[in-house]
Design a protein around this motif. Structure first.
Motif, short mmCIF file in Angstrom:
data_model
loop_
_atom_site.label_atom_id
_atom_site.label_comp_id
_atom_site.label_asym_id
_atom_site.label_seq_id
_atom_site.Cartn_x
_atom_site.Cartn_y
_atom_site.Cartn_z
N ASN A 65 0.82 -1.21 0.00
CA ASN A 65 0.00 0.00 0.00
C ASN A 65 0.85 1.26 0.00
O ASN A 65 0.48 2.27 -0.61
N ALA A 66 1.99 1.23 0.65
CA ALA A 66 2.84 2.42 0.71
C ALA A 66 3.38 2.77 -0.67
O ALA A 66 3.47 3.94 -1.04
N LYS A 67 3.72 1.74 -1.45
CA LYS A 67 4.24 1.98 -2.79
C LYS A 67 3.14 2.02 -3.84
O LYS A 67 3.40 2.34 -5.00
N LYS A 68 1.91 1.69 -3.42
CA LYS A 68 0.77 1.62 -4.35
C LYS A 68 1.04 0.63 -5.48
O LYS A 68 0.74 0.88 -6.64
N ASN A 69 1.66 -0.47 -5.13
CA ASN A 69 1.98 -1.51 -6.09
C ASN A 69 1.22 -2.79 -5.81
O ASN A 69 1.01 -3.16 -4.64
N LEU A 70 0.86 -3.47 -6.87
CA LEU A 70 0.26 -4.79 -6.80
C LEU A 70 1.20 -5.74 -7.53
O LEU A 70 1.77 -5.38 -8.57
N TYR A 71 1.35 -6.94 -6.98
CA TYR A 71 2.30 -7.89 -7.55
C TYR A 71 1.62 -9.22 -7.86
O TYR A 71 0.65 -9.60 -7.20
N LEU A 72 2.19 -9.91 -8.82
CA LEU A 72 1.80 -11.30 -9.07
C LEU A 72 3.09 -12.11 -9.25
O LEU A 72 3.79 -11.93 -10.25
N GLN A 73 3.38 -12.93 -8.26
CA GLN A 73 4.54 -13.81 -8.35
C GLN A 73 4.09 -15.10 -9.03
O GLN A 73 3.20 -15.79 -8.55
N MET A 74 4.74 -15.39 -10.16
CA MET A 74 4.37 -16.57 -10.95
C MET A 74 5.49 -17.59 -10.81
O MET A 74 6.57 -17.42 -11.36
N ASN A 75 5.23 -18.65 -10.09
CA ASN A 75 6.19 -19.74 -9.94
C ASN A 75 5.70 -20.96 -10.72
O ASN A 75 4.50 -21.15 -10.90
N SER A 76 6.64 -21.76 -11.16
CA SER A 76 6.32 -22.98 -11.92
C SER A 76 5.31 -22.71 -13.03
O SER A 76 4.28 -23.39 -13.14
N PRO A 77 5.57 -21.72 -13.86
CA PRO A 77 4.62 -21.43 -14.94
C PRO A 77 4.55 -22.57 -15.94
O PRO A 77 5.50 -23.34 -16.11
N LYS A 78 3.39 -22.64 -16.61
CA LYS A 78 3.14 -23.66 -17.62
C LYS A 78 2.86 -22.98 -18.96
O LYS A 78 2.46 -21.82 -18.98
N PRO A 79 3.02 -23.68 -20.05
CA PRO A 79 2.72 -23.07 -21.36
C PRO A 79 1.29 -22.51 -21.43
O PRO A 79 1.07 -21.49 -22.09
N GLU A 80 0.36 -23.14 -20.75
CA GLU A 80 -1.02 -22.65 -20.76
C GLU A 80 -1.21 -21.35 -19.98
O GLU A 80 -2.30 -20.77 -20.01
N ASP A 81 -0.18 -20.90 -19.28
CA ASP A 81 -0.24 -19.59 -18.62
C ASP A 81 0.10 -18.45 -19.58
O ASP A 81 0.00 -17.28 -19.20
N THR A 82 0.50 -18.78 -20.79
CA THR A 82 0.81 -17.76 -21.78
C THR A 82 -0.43 -16.93 -22.08
O THR A 82 -1.47 -17.46 -22.44
#
Length: 126
Positions: free
Chosen positions: A74-91
């Motif tokens: 909230n202080a930086k006004k940032n939202l994150y999405l950490q993507m681990n073990s991605p798969k081709p269908e996540d494209t």
């Protein structure tokens, strides 16, 4: 006028990791009700994959549960999405979204959101 700007997309191999960032121009994250990440692949409908409700409650689509993590600063006004073990269908193109003020709608519904980023492309190769 609120602007959301995503960054961090690119190419990643199966088994790697990637972190997406969404920066908000809004002067504060106070009173933000839902923040979320959605994605859309060519020829497919937009899918909401991860959300935060009232800064605390996270929800994930079954397709990413256990692999992706959503968080916000909230202080930086940032939202994150950490993507681990991605798969081709996540494209897909990934979009961040936010809505300020109470809404009775589910944070996992795309129609809930009033503000969207322009999207960042993520390509997962095997």
């Amino acid at each position: 006028q609120v602007q959301l700007v995503e960054s961090g997309g690119g190419s990643v191999q199966v088994g790697g990791s990637l972190r997406l960032t969404c920066a908000a121009s809004e002067h504060t994250y106070n009173n933000i009700y839902c923040t979320g990440w959605s994605r859309q692949a060519p020829g497919k409908e937009r899918e909401v994959v991860a959300t935060i409700r009232r800064e605390t409650t996270t929800t994930y689509a079954d397709s990413v549960k256990g692999r992706f993590t959503i968080s916000q600063d909230n202080a930086k006004k940032n939202l994150y999405l950490q993507m681990n073990s991605p798969k081709p269908e996540d494209t897909a193109t990934y979009y961040c979204a936010a809505v300020w003020g109470y809404t009775p709608m589910s944070c996992m519904e795309a129609a809930t959101y009033g503000y969207w980023g322009q999207g960042t492309q993520v390509t997962v190769s095997s």
